[in-house]
Design a protein around this motif. Structure first.
Motif, short mmCIF file in Angstrom:
data_model
loop_
_atom_site.label_atom_id
_atom_site.label_comp_id
_atom_site.label_asym_id
_atom_site.label_seq_id
_atom_site.Cartn_x
_atom_site.Cartn_y
_atom_site.Cartn_z
N PRO A 42 -1.48 -35.05 -48.66
CA PRO A 42 -0.14 -35.07 -49.26
C PRO A 42 -0.16 -35.54 -50.71
CG PRO A 42 -0.41 -36.87 -47.68
CD PRO A 42 -1.61 -36.00 -47.54
N LEU A 66 10.04 -33.44 -41.28
CA LEU A 66 8.60 -33.46 -41.07
C LEU A 66 8.11 -32.17 -40.43
CD1 LEU A 66 8.44 -37.04 -39.54
CD2 LEU A 66 7.87 -36.40 -41.87
N ASN A 67 6.86 -31.91 -40.67
CA ASN A 67 6.18 -30.86 -39.92
C ASN A 67 5.79 -31.44 -38.58
OD1 ASN A 67 4.31 -29.19 -38.73
ND2 ASN A 67 2.75 -29.43 -40.31
N ASN A 117 13.35 -29.40 -35.91
CA ASN A 117 14.16 -29.49 -37.12
C ASN A 117 15.25 -28.43 -37.07
OD1 ASN A 117 12.69 -31.53 -38.45
ND2 ASN A 117 11.17 -30.06 -39.16
N ALA A 173 9.37 -33.08 -54.37
CA ALA A 173 9.13 -34.51 -54.14
C ALA A 173 8.96 -34.77 -52.66
CB ALA A 173 10.29 -35.32 -54.69
N ASN A 174 8.19 -35.80 -52.35
CA ASN A 174 7.90 -36.05 -50.95
C ASN A 174 8.87 -37.03 -50.29
OD1 ASN A 174 6.16 -34.84 -49.22
ND2 ASN A 174 4.59 -36.42 -49.31
N THR A 175 9.62 -37.73 -51.13
CA THR A 175 10.59 -38.69 -50.59
C THR A 175 11.85 -38.60 -51.44
OG1 THR A 175 9.85 -40.47 -52.02
CG2 THR A 175 8.79 -40.32 -49.87
N SER A 190 2.66 -40.24 -45.49
CA SER A 190 3.37 -39.04 -45.04
C SER A 190 3.41 -38.93 -43.52
CB SER A 190 2.70 -37.79 -45.62
OG SER A 190 1.46 -37.57 -44.97
N GLU A 205 -0.57 -32.42 -52.86
CA GLU A 205 0.15 -31.18 -52.50
C GLU A 205 0.87 -30.62 -53.74
OE1 GLU A 205 2.79 -32.43 -49.39
OE2 GLU A 205 4.30 -33.12 -50.79
N ASN A 206 1.29 -29.37 -53.62
CA ASN A 206 1.88 -28.65 -54.76
C ASN A 206 0.93 -28.65 -55.95
OD1 ASN A 206 4.32 -27.93 -53.49
ND2 ASN A 206 5.18 -29.96 -53.91
N ALA A 215 4.75 -35.35 -43.51
CA ALA A 215 5.54 -34.83 -44.63
C ALA A 215 4.69 -33.98 -45.56
CB ALA A 215 6.17 -35.98 -45.40
N LYS A 216 3.42 -33.79 -45.22
CA LYS A 216 2.57 -32.92 -46.04
C LYS A 216 3.12 -31.50 -46.01
CE LYS A 216 -1.39 -30.92 -47.54
NZ LYS A 216 -0.90 -29.54 -47.52
N TYR A 234 16.52 -29.80 -47.98
CA TYR A 234 15.20 -29.28 -48.31
C TYR A 234 14.79 -29.81 -49.68
CZ TYR A 234 11.37 -25.87 -48.53
OH TYR A 234 10.14 -25.26 -48.59
N SER A 235 13.53 -30.15 -49.78
CA SER A 235 13.03 -30.69 -51.03
C SER A 235 12.66 -29.56 -51.98
CB SER A 235 11.82 -31.59 -50.77
OG SER A 235 11.29 -32.03 -51.99
N ILE A 289 5.76 -24.61 -47.78
CA ILE A 289 6.99 -25.15 -47.21
C ILE A 289 6.97 -26.65 -47.45
CG2 ILE A 289 8.35 -25.42 -45.11
CD1 ILE A 289 7.00 -22.87 -44.07
N GLN A 290 8.06 -27.15 -48.02
CA GLN A 290 8.11 -28.54 -48.44
C GLN A 290 8.60 -29.43 -47.28
OE1 GLN A 290 7.25 -29.33 -51.74
NE2 GLN A 290 6.82 -27.16 -52.06
N PHE A 291 7.89 -30.51 -47.07
CA PHE A 291 8.34 -31.50 -46.09
C PHE A 291 8.46 -32.86 -46.76
CE2 PHE A 291 6.55 -28.18 -43.42
CZ PHE A 291 7.60 -27.98 -42.54
N THR A 292 9.31 -33.69 -46.20
CA THR A 292 9.60 -34.98 -46.82
C THR A 292 9.72 -36.09 -45.79
OG1 THR A 292 11.92 -34.29 -46.79
CG2 THR A 292 10.78 -34.15 -48.90
N ILE A 293 9.55 -37.30 -46.29
CA ILE A 293 9.70 -38.48 -45.44
C ILE A 293 10.43 -39.54 -46.25
CG2 ILE A 293 7.48 -39.55 -46.13
CD1 ILE A 293 7.15 -40.29 -43.10
#
Lengths: 568, 1045
Positions: A275, A300-301, B692, B702-704, A406, A278-279, A417-418, B697-698, A287-291
Motif C-alpha cells: 500500500p 476495503l478489499n 461493499n 489517498a488511502n485515508t 492498510s 500504490e498508484n 485498503a491496498k 470512493y477515493s 481500484i482505489q480502497f481506503t481505510i
C-alpha cells in the motif's frame, strides 16, 4: 343544550374531514428522488457512486479479485481453506466438473454485482448526458470515464461468462428485459470496445485525480480487449483463428501507452503489492480502497479476505488460496537462469537446492522464507491450515501484513485498503510482446520480455532474512537472442505472463485465450492429483469449463431469455 | 341479641314445619323459550327429585323449606316455600356463558348471540397462569383459527408466527391489535399485558366482522379490552398472583458425538473420499488404521492431547449443550387493585416478571403497570376515562460469535474436542490449528455479551369522552397513543481465544423511538323503532399518525473494559453515527348499521373508506364494504316444540378488507447516499459485513481521509401502488343442544386476496436498486373451524368440562405475474401457482445407489456414485438438474386442533390442555447433522449407520466430507411428517377455603410441555424445534398462588 352538542360534533367533524388531504401527506426524509439529482454537484455524486461500484464486490461474489476464478481454476493455486467443503462453490470450480448453474454464491452473485456496477455507470451516464457542457464543463471526460467503468465491468463479465447481454444507458427497463445473451464473438467484443474507444477519444492524457482513468488507461484496456478478441472462438470455445488486424491494434495501442512516457516498471516488483507504493509508476488503472475514512470499517478489499495464513496468530483465519506445487516448480530455473520449460514438473522441486526465479518469494509463502517482506516472522508450515489436503504453500501478493496500516481484521476475516491493480504497466509490455510474437515479429518481443525479467531479477531488496541471506537460490537471466524463434518466444511469453502475474488471477483467462485450457489443465491435474489427492476426480471438459454457466436464477428471472452456456 | 332470637325461632319453626311436610309439584321451564326442562334437579331439605320429559317434578317439602333447582348450563334458582305453594312454575335462565357475553366488535359492543360474523371470544381463565409471560403464547392451540408458532424458549417469550385463518398474503401476516379501542401493529403491546388486567380478548376472523377496520384488517383483528368498572362495591379489591417456574430444555437436546466418536466418523468419511484422514484432522486425532483405501480398517482413534498443539489447551470432550444450558427460573408476580362506585371506578395493575434464561448469561426482566379510570357525570350521560399501560423490559439474548453465528447453533454443532476452558480452568479455550471451523467458544461469546442489553419501554394508552346528548345517541371521542422506545446496547470487548481475537473494543447503541397516535370520533344511535325493529347506527372517523426515528451510534477504543466504563464519551477511537426517520398517515371514515328484527333476524352492514400515505396519488383511497346476516332459528315458533336445540343460529357474511403492510416509502423511487455502507447495515448475515455497497470512493487516490460520495438508487418508483384486497365469504352456525350440555359452532370461509404487495427480485441486468413494491399476486384461502364443548353432569362435588377445537385452512397462490414468479419457489416448468409460499420445493430422492451399474443406468447426476443419494429424474430427460425439482412438502399444517378438559372435585381443580397439528410435512433439521457428515461441525450418531459396500441396508448415504453429490440440497430426503400432539399445560389447583383475609385463595402446580407425540420418521426430539438457532422450547414446572382479598 342538545343542539349545542350536535352542532359542536358536526363542526368538529367537518373540521376534521376538511384537513384530511393534507394530513395524509408524508414526505420521506434523508432520501432523494431522481428529480433531485440534476444539479452538476449531484451528478458528480452519481459519477462517484459509479466509481464506488467497481469496488463493490464481496467475498462470495467477487468482481475484481479473480483469485477464485482466475487463479484457483488454473494451475497456479488451490482453493485452500478448511478442507474441500469449506466454501464449496470454489471447490466445485477447482474440480470443474462440479459446477452447476444453480450455485447461488459465486456464479450468481458475481453476475449480480457486475450488473450493479454497470447500472451505476448507466444511471450516471443518463444524468451527465442531460447537462450542458456549459453547466458541466467536465461533461466529456465524465462520459468517457463512465463508459470506461462500464466497459471494465462488461469485460470482466465477458471473461467469466462469455455470452452476456450487453446494452447501454439508453435501454429502458423494458428494453433490458429483451436483450438476450446471444451476441456473436465479434459483436459482443466490439460493443465493449466501443466504450473503451469513446474513452480513448475523450479522456484527457492526465487526470488531476489519480483515481480516474486517463486516455492511456483506456488505450491499455482497449489493447487488452483486442488481444482477447484476436483469439477468435467458436460457439464451443475452441480458438479457430488469430486475427492479425486485432493484434496490430494491440501493438499500436500498447505503443501509444509506452511512448507516452507516463509509465515505467517499478524498481522493485514488490511496489505493486504494498500500500505504501500504490498508484506508482506502474499502475495504469487501479481500484482505489481506503481505510480510516469515516466509514465503519473502511472501504476495503474484502475479496481476498479469506486468503490469510490460518495458523499464524496475527491472522487467525482462513488459509484460502494456496499455491500449487506446479506453480512452485514453474519458478525453478536452469543453470542459464531460464525456466525449465519441459522438465519443471517432473518432480517436486527441492527449494533448498534448486535455483529459482526471484518472483517466487514475492508470490509463494514457503517455510522459512520471508513472508510478505517481513523478515521478523518467517513463514512457517504451522501457518498452513490443511496441509494434508492443500500442501504447505501459501500465497501473498494480495495480502498485507497484520501490522500494515492498510490491514483491518473484521470478525474472523480481513480487509485491506491496498488498491487493486487492474492493469499494470508490466502487462502493457507483455501484451505488446504477445501481439508481436503472434504477428510473426518475435524479435520485437524479446526486449519487452527481458525488460520484465530484468526488473524481476533486481527485486530482491525486500527478500533478505535478518542474517542478510536469501532463503532461495536466485538465478534468473534474460533470454538470449539466439534461438528466439516464434515458437520459443511464444512459450517464453506464456511462461513470463504466468510468473509475472502468478496468483493475480490472470492465468486461467490466459489459458482460455490461448485455447490451451483443456490441455494444460488436464495435464496439470494428471500429475497434481498424485500430490494432492483431493484433485482425483477433477476433469476439465473442453467446450464447457472455459466459462462459468449463466446463473440459473437469471435465466428464470428473464423467463428463459438467456441461453445457457454450452454443455451446462 | 335480636339475631340470636330469630335463629332460635327459625330452628324451632323448622322442627314444626318438618312435621307438616307434603308433596309439592311443579314444572321447570326455560326462561327464554318457555320450553320445559328435563333433567333439572330439585333439592329441598335433603331430598332430591328430577324433572321428567315435560319438566314436571314432585318433591316432599314443607313451607319454609329452601328449594333449589339446578340444571346444567342454567343459573340455579332457590326459592323459599311459602305456605300454600303447591304447583310451582319455575323458570331457569341460562348461565352467563359464551352466548350471553358481550363482544367488542369494533368501535362498539354487541351481544354474542347477535353476532353475525366469525368472532372468537377467547376464554381467558385458563391462560391466567402462564410461565412465558406472554398471553399470546399461552393462547397457542386454544382458539380455533388462531395459529401460533413458538419462537423457541427465548426468555422474552416472543412468537414467531401468528396467523388468523392461515396466510392470505405473501408478506407480513401479522394481525391488527385493537387495545381499548386503539389500534397497533406491535404485537408486544398485547404480549406484555398481564392476563389479570385483561377483561376480554376477541378475534375477528372473517372480513364481515373485521372490515370496519378497513385497510389494515385482512390478517384479522384481535380486540383486547382491559378490566375496569367491574368493582362498584366501594371497597378495595386486591388480587395477587404469584408463581415460580423452572424451565429445562434437557429433554429436547440433540444427541451429538463425543470426541472419539467424531474422530471415527471423520476417519470413515475421509477414507471414503480417498483422502488421508490425518491430512485434514491429524492435528486433532491420531488415526491408527491400515492405510488401505480399498479395504480400510480402523484400529483406533485417539484424541491428540492439545488443541492446536498449545500445551495450555488440553483437548476436551465437551458436551456443548450441557455447557450452554442450565435450568431457567421464571418468577411472575402481579397485583391488581380495584375500587369503584356507581359513578367512578379505578383499576391498577402491577406486574413483575423475571426469567433467568436457560441459555447461560441470558435473561429477561419486565416491569409493567396499568391504570384504568372511568367516571360518569350527568346521571351517566357523560363518561370520561383514561387508561395507560407502561411496560419496561430489559433482555440479554442469544449472542453471536465473531463470524456472526449464534451460540445456540454452536451449542449443538461445535467440535467436542475443544474444551470450555484452558488448563488454568478459567481462561476460555477456543479452536486453533487444522481441522476446526472458524467458530468461537459459545460460552465465551455469551459471557462476553453479558453486558449487552436491549431495553424496551412501551407506553400505550388513551383518553376518551363519551356523551349522550339525546337518548340512545352516543358521541365518543378517543385520543390514543402508542409510544415505544428501544435502546440496544452492544459491547464488544477485546479478547483472545484460540486462534481468534478481537483487537478493537467498541460500544454500540442502537435506538429508536416509535410514536403512533390515533384520534377517533364516533357517533352511535340505537333506534328502537318498536318491539320488533331495532336499528343501531355507528359512524366515525379515525386518523392515525405514525413516526419512527432511529439512530445508531458506535464508539471504539475503550481503555478499560468494565461495564461502567463502556459509555460513549469514554471511547477514544473511531465514531460512527447514522440515523433517519420514517412514518405514515392513515385517515378513515366508517359506518355500521345493525338491524335486529324480533331477535330472530339480524343484519349488519359496514363500510369504511381509508386513505393511506403509503400509496400513490393514483390509488390513495380504498373502500371496504361488508354485510352479514344472522338467523336465530331457535327463536322461531316452529322450534318451540323441539327439545334438541336450545340454541341455533345461522350466520353468513361477505366482506372486503385490505392490507397495507408494506414499507412506508414503498411507492417512491428513492436514491440514497451510502457513505461506506456494507450490506450488513441493511440485511444481517454472515457474509454481509464483507460486502461493499457504498457510494464513496477515493478519486484522489489517498488511502485515508474523508471521501467524496455519491448517490445510488435503492428502490424503483410505483405511483400505482395500492393495498391488497381480501374478499371473504363466511358462513357459520352456532348451536347448543341437550339443554346446552353440548354447544359449539362451525364456520366455513373462503377468501380471495388480490393485488398482493410484493417486492420481487428482478433480473440483475436491470441493475442496482431496481426492485420495487408491486401489487402482483392473488391467493385463495379456504378453511373451516369447529368448536365443540361438553359440560359434564355435576355429580355431587365432581364436575367436568371438555372443549375441543379444530381448524383447517389451505391457501394457495392463484395468480402471480410471470415477472414475479421467479422470486418464489419453482422453476421454468413448475411454478408456485396452485401452491402456498409455505410449500417446499426441491428434489425427490429414490434411495441410495447400491452399485456403479445402478449409477450408470440412472439419469446423469453430478457427483453420483455407489452409496450416494439417487435423485429422481422428474422430467425424464436423462439429467438431474434444476428442472427436476418439484413440490415436496409444506410447513403449515392442514389441521390444527386443541383439547381442553377441566375437572373439579371439592376444592381441587385440574385442567388439561393439549394441542397439535396434523398433515404437515416439513424439514427435519437433525437429519442434516445426524445423517450427513459435516467437515467442521459435530454430527449425531446416525452417521455410524451410513452406507458402506458391506452395509447397504440403510437410508444414510456413504459418509463424505466433500459432498460432490450436493446432498444438502433441498430434497424430500429431509422432509418427513412434522405432525404432533403436545400436552401443553396440566394444572392442578387447590382452593383453600376462604379465611378471614382472603375472599379466595388458590394454590396450583402446573406442568407445561410435559409430553408429546410425533411421527417416528421425525428424528429431532421436538417437532416444534425446526431450526437450531432458537433456544429450544422447554419443559416447565410452575408453582403458584392466586389470591383475592
Amino acid at each position: 343544550m342538545n343542539k349545542k352538542y350536535i352542532t359542536a360534533c358536526i363542526a368538529s367533524a367537518t373540521l376534521f374531514f376538511g384537513s384530511c388531504k393534507k394530513q395524509l401527506e408524508y414526505t420521506p426524509t434523508g432520501v432523494l428522488s431522481s428529480a433531485d439529482l440534476t444539479s452538476p454537484a449531484a451528478v458528480e455524486g452519481l459519477v462517484t457512486a459509479a466509481y464506488a461500484g467497481i469496488g463493490n464486490g464481496d467475498m462470495i461474489g467477487p468482481i475484481y479479485s479473480m483469485w477464485a476464478y482466475g487463479s484457483v481454476r488454473s494451475d497456479d493455486a488451490y482453493k485452500g481453506g478448511g478442507g474441500t467443503g469449506d466454501v464449496g462453490e470454489i471447490d466445485a470450480m477447482e474440480h470443474y466438473n462440479l459446477v452447476t448453474p444453480t450455485m447461488d454464491a459465486f456464479v450468481s452473485r458475481t453476475w449480480k454485482n457486475l450488473f450493479k456496477s454497470v447500472s451505476r455507470a448507466n444511471v450516471a451516464l443518463r444524468a451527465v448526458d442531460k447537462l450542458s457542457e456549459a453547466a458541466f464543463p467536465q461533461k466529456q471526460s465524465r462520459l468517457a470515464e463512465l463508459k470506461f467503468l462500464r466497459a471494465h465491468s462488461y469485460f470482466t463479465m465477458k471473461l467469466l461468462y462469455k455470452n452476456i447481454p450487453i446494452f447501454d444507458e439508453n435501454a429502458t427497463a423494458d428494453d433490458i428485459l429483451k436483450v438476450s445473451n446471444d451476441l456473436s464473438w465479434e459483436e459482443s467484443w466490439n460493443k465493449i470496445a466501443g466504450d473503451f474507444q469513446f474513452a480513448v477519444d475523450n479522456l484527457p492524457v492526465t487526470q488531476s485525480q489519480i483515481g480516474r482513468p486517463n486516455k492511456y488507461a483506456a488505450q491499455a484496456y482497449l489493447a487488452k480487449l483486442r488481444l482477447f478478441q484476436a483469439y477468435e472462438q467458436n460457439a464451443t470455445h475452441k480458438v479457430t483463428n488469430i486475427n492479425a488486424a486485432r493484434l496490430q491494434e494491440v501493438v499500436d495501442l500498447c505503443q501509444s501507452v509506452i511512448s507516452s512516457g507516463k509509465y515505467s516498471l517499478s524498481a522493485d516488483i514488490a511496489n505493486n503489492f504494498l500500500p505504501e507504493t500504490e498508484n506508482g509508476s506502474e499502475s495504469v488503472f487501479a481500484i482505489q480502497f481506503t481505510i480510516n475514512d469515516g466509514t465503519t470499517a473502511g472501504r476495503l478489499n474484502y475479496e481476498d479476505g479469506l486468503n490469510y495464513p490460518h495458523g499464524a496468530p496475527q491472522y487467525g483465519c482462513c488459509g484460502f488460496h494456496a499455491a500449487s506445487q506446479n506453480l512452485v516448480n514453474a519458478y525453478t530455473t536452469n543453470a542459464s537462469g531460464l525456466p525449465n520449460f519441459t522438465t519443471f514438473n517432473n518432480s517436486i522441486a527441492n527449494l533448498n537446492t534448486a535455483t529459482v526465479d526471484v518472483r517466487i518469494d514475492h508470490t509463494v509463502g514457503i517455510d522459512g522464507h520471508v513472508y510478505k517482506y517481513d523478515n521478523t516472522k518467517l513463514f512457517s508450515n504451522s501457518w498452513v491450515r490443511d496441509p494434508g489436503v492443500y500442501g504447505n504453500f501459501h500465497t501473498m501478493r494480495n495480502q498485507q501484513l497484520a501490522t500494515s496500516s492498510s490491514y483491518f481484521k473484521n470478525g474472523p476475516f480481513m480487509g485491506v485498503a491496498k488498491n487493486y491493480d487492474i492493469i499494470r504497466y508490466a502487462e502493457v509490455l507483455l501484451m505488446q510482446a504477445e501481439a508481436y510474437i503472434e504477428l510473426g515479429q518475435p524479435d520485437k518481443a524479446l526486449p519487452l520480455i527481458n525488460q520484465i525479467r530484468a526488473r524481476a531479477a533486481a527485486s530482491t531488496g525486500r527478500l533478505k532474512k535478518q542474517d542478510g541471506t536469501f532463503a532461495s537460490n536466485y538465478n534468473m537471466q534474460p533470454y538470449p537472442a539466439a534461438g528466439w524463434t516464434q515458437a520459443y518466444a511464444r512459450t517464453a511469453l506464456q511462461w513470463e505472463r504466468r510468473l509475472e502475474f502468478a496468483t493475480e488471477g490472470q492465468r486461467f483467462f490466459d489459458l482460455v485465450r490461448w485455447g490451451m485450457a483443456a490441455q494444460v489443465l488436464n495435464d496439470y491435474i494428471s500429475v497434481e492429483k498424485s500430490r494432492r489427492t483431493f484433485l482425483a476426480t477433477a476433469v476439465f471438459t473442453a467446450g464447457r469449463d472455459e466459462y462459468l454457466p449463466i446463473p440459473q436464477s437469471e435465466i428464470t428471472f428473464t423467463k428463459g431469455l438467456y441461453k445457457q452456456n454450452p454443455n451446462y | 341479641m335480636q339475631r340470636l332470637f330469630m335463629i332460635i325461632t327459625g330452628l324451632l319453626c323448622s322442627v314444626i314445619i318438618f312435621a307438616q311436610e307434603k308433596a309439592v309439584t311443579g314444572v321447570v321451564l326455560h326462561k327464554a323459550n318457555h320450553n320445559p326442562l328435563a333433567g333439572a334437579t330439585i333439592a329441598a331439605n335433603g331430598k332430591m327429585a328430577v324433572t321428567d320429559a315435560n319438566g314436571k317434578f314432585t318433591i316432599q317439602a314443607s313451607a319454609g323449606d329452601l328449594v333449589t333447582i339446578t340444571h346444567v348450563g342454567m343459573k340455579p334458582v332457590s326459592i323459599k316455600l311459602a305456605g300454600g305453594m303447591q304447583n310451582l312454575s319455575i323458570e331457569l335462565e341460562e348461565e352467563e356463558k359464551e352466548l350471553e357475553q358481550f363482544v367488542i366488535i369494533g368501535y362498539q359492543a354487541q351481544r354474542k348471540k347477535d353476532l353475525t360474523g366469525a368472532v372468537a371470544v377467547v376464554d381467558l381463565a385458563p391462560v391466567k397462569n402462564n410461565s412465558s409471560g406472554n398471553v399470546m403464547q399461552a393462547l397457542q392451540g386454544r382458539v380455533a383459527g388462531l395459529y401460533i408458532e413458538k419462537n423457541g424458549g427465548s426468555p422474552n417469550g416472543t412468537n414467531s408466527r401468528i396467523l388468523i385463518r392461515g396466510s392470505n398474503t405473501l408478506g407480513v401476516n401479522d394481525p391488527l391489535y385493537i387495545i381499548d379501542g386503539i389500534p397497533t401493529t406491535r404485537p408486544e403491546v398485547f404480549q406484555n399485558m398481564d392476563p389479570a388486567a385483561i377483561a376480554s380478548v376477541q378475534v375477528l376472523k372473517d372480513a364481515s366482522a373485521a372490515s370496519v377496520y378497513g385497510a389494515r384488517a385482512s390478517n384479522g383483528v384481535i380486540i383486547v379490552t382491559t378490566k375496569n368498572g367491574g368493582n362498584t362495591s366501594g371497597k378495595v379489591n386486591l388480587q395477587f398472583n404469584s408463581s415460580i417456574a423452572a424451565q429445562s430444555e434437557k429433554s429436547v437436546r440433540f444427541n451429538m458425538l463425543n470426541s472419539v466418536d467424531r474422530g471415527r466418523a471423520l476417519w470413515q468419511a475421509s477414507v471414503n473420499d480417498k483422502q488421508d484422514p490425518a491430512a485434514a484432522y491429524g492435528e486433532i486425532y491420531a488415526f491408527d488404521w491400515n492405510n488401505d483405501y480399498n479395504n480400510p480398517v480402523l484400529n483406533g482413534v485417539t484424541v491428540k492431547p492439545f488443541v492446536g498443539g498449545d500445551p495450555n489447551t488440553p483437548a476436551g470432550n465437551t458436551d456443548w449443550q450441557d455447557v450452554m444450558y442450565k435450568t431457567g427460573i421464571v418468577t411472575n408476580n402481579s397485583l391488581t387493585a380495584s375500587v369503584g362506585n356507581k359513578n367512578s371506578s379505578l383499576e391498577i395493575n402491577l406486574n413483575y416478571l423475571k426469567n433467568t434464561g436457560m441459555l447461560r448469561y441470558t435473561g429477561y426482566k419486565r416491569m409493567s403497570g396499568s391504570i384504568n379510570a372511568i367516571t360518569k357525570a350527568f346521571d351517566g350521560k357523560a363518561s370520561f376515562g383514561v387508561n395507560v399501560r407502561v411496560a419496561n423490559s430489559n433482555e440479554t439474548l442469544t449472542a453471536r460469535d465473531i463470524g456472526g453465528e449464534q451460540t445456540t447453533f454452536l451449542a449443538v454443532t461445535l467440535a467436542p474436542t475443544i474444551p470450555v476452558y484452558q488448563k488454568d480452568g478459567e481462561t476460555f479455550a477456543g479452536a486453533s490449528g487444522g481441522g476446526y471451523s472458524d467458530r468461537n467458544n459459545p460460552l465465551h461469546m455469551q459471557y462476553l455479551s453479558r453486558w449487552d442489553n436491549a431495553n424496551r419501554l412501551s407506553t400505550f394508552g388513551s383518553v376518551f369522552a363519551e356523551v349522550q346528548p339525546l337518548k340512545n345517541l352516543f358521541v365518543r371521542s378517543t385520543l390514543g397513543a402508542d409510544y415505544a422506545t428501544y435502546l440496544n446496547k452492544t459491547i464488544l470487548p477485546t479478547f483472545t481465544e484460540g486462534a481468534f481475537n478481537r483487537t478493537t473494543n467498541s460500544l454500540a447503541l442502537d435506538q429508536n423511538k416509535y410514536l403512533s397516535y390515533t384520534f377517533s370520533n364516533t357517533v352511535r344511535y340505537n333506534w328502537n323503532i318498536n318491539d320488533e325493529h331495532n336499528i343501531k347506527i355507528l359512524a366515525g372517523t379515525e386518523y392515525i399518525n405514525t413516526n419512527l426515528d432511529y439512530q445508531y451510534t458506535k464508539k471504539e477504543g475503550f481503555a478499560i473494559q468494565t461495564e461502567e466504563y463502556f459509555t460513549l464519551s469514554a471511547g477514544t477511537g473511531n465514531t460512527y453515527v447514522s440515523g433517519g426517520s420514517t412514518g405514515n398517515r392513515l385517515f378513515s371514515l366508517f359506518g355500521r348499521i345493525d338491524y335486529n328484527f324480533s331477535d330472530k333476524y339480524l343484519l349488519a352492514v359496514t363500510i369504511r373508506r381509508d386513505g393511506s400515505s403509503r400509496f400513490g396519488a393514483n390509488n390513495r383511497f380504498g373502500i371496504f364494504p361488508a354485510a352479514s346476516a344472522g338467523w336465530r332459528i331457535d327463536r322461531e315458533a316452529f322450534m318451540s316444540k323441539q327439545k334438541l336445540f336450545s340454541e341455533l343460529k345461522l350466520r353468513a357474511g361477505v366482506g372486503r378488507v385490505g392490507n397495507q403492510q408494506i414499507g412506508d416509502l414503498a411507492r417512491f423511487g428513492l436514491f440514497d447516499t451510502r457513505y461506506g455502507t456494507n450490506q450488513n447495515q441493511l440485511t444481517a448475515g454472515f457474509w454481509e459485513q464483507y460486502m461493499n455497497i457504498g457510494t464513496a470512493y477515493s478519486l484522489s487516490g489517498a488511502n485515508t481521509g474523508t471521501l467524496p460520495s455519491g448517490f445510488v438508487q435503492t428502490q424503483a418508483e410505483n405511483p400505482d401502488l395500492k393495498w391488497e384486497t381480501t374478499d371473504e365469504i363466511n358462513t357459520g352456525i352456532d348451536f347448543a343442544i341437550l339443554q346446552n350440555k353440548i354447544y359449539g359452532s362451525f364456520d366455513y370461509f373462503s377468501r380471495k386476496t388480490t393485488g398482493i404487495l410484493i417486492t420481487p427480485p428482478v433480473a440483475s441486468a436491470l441493475g442496482e436498486g431496481q426492485t420495487k413494491a408491486v401489487n402482483g399476486a392473488s391467493k385463495t384461502n379456504k378453511g373451516w373451524e369447529l368448536v365443540i364443548g361438553y359440560q359434564g353432569e355435576r355429580r355431587g362435588d365432581f364436575r367436568y368440562d371438555v372443549k375441543l377445537n379444530f381448524a383447517h385452512f389451505k391457501d394457495k397462490i392463484t395468480e402471480l405475474p410471470e415477472s414475479v414468479r421467479p422470486a418464489y419457489a419453482g422453476n421454468l416448468v413448475s411454478t408456485i401457482i396452485g401452491h402456498s409460499q409455505f410449500d417446499i420445493f426441491g428434489y425427490k430422492t429414490n434411495g441410495i445407489f447400491q452399485s456403479q451399474e445402478e449409477v450408470n443406468k440412472a439419469a446423469t447426476q453430478i457427483g453420483a456414485g455407489p452409496g450416494r443419494i439417487r435423485y429422481v429424474d422428474i422430467n425424464n430427460d436423462g439429467v438431474i438438474n434444476d428442472l427436476d425439482r418439484t413440490w415436496i412438502g409444506t410447513t403449515l399444517p392442514s389441521l390444527e386442533y386443541g383439547l381442553r378438559i377441566d375437572l373439579s372435585y371439592k376444592q381441587f381443580d385440574l385442567s388439561l390442555f393439549g394441542s397439535g397439528v396434523a398433515g404437515r410435512k416439513g424439514f427435519d433439521v437433525y437429519t442434516v447433522f445426524n445423517n450427513l457428515m459435516r467437515s467442521r461441525e459435530n454430527v449425531g450418531p446416525g452417521v455410524f449407520d451410513a452406507w458402506t459396500p458391506q452395509h447397504t441396508n440403510t437410508n444414510i448415504p456413504a459418509l463424505t466430507l466433500k459432498d460432490n453429490n450436493n446432498e444438502n440440497r433441498t430434497s424430500d430426503y429431509f422432509i418427513v411428517s412434522t405432525s404432533y400432539f403436545k400436552m401443553r399445560n396440566i394444572q392442578l389447583g387447590y382452593n383453600v377455603k376462604a379465611k378471614t383475609i382472603f375472599t379466595s385463595l388458590r394454590v396450583y402446580a402446573m406442568a407445561e410441555n410435559l409430553f408429546w407425540f410425533k411421527s417416528k420418521s421425525y428424528q429431532s426430539p421436538d417437532p416444534e424445534r425446526i431450526d437450531l438457532q432458537p433456544i429450544p422450547v422447554p419443559k416447565t414446572f410452575t408453582f403458584g398462588v392466586n389470591a383475592s382479598f
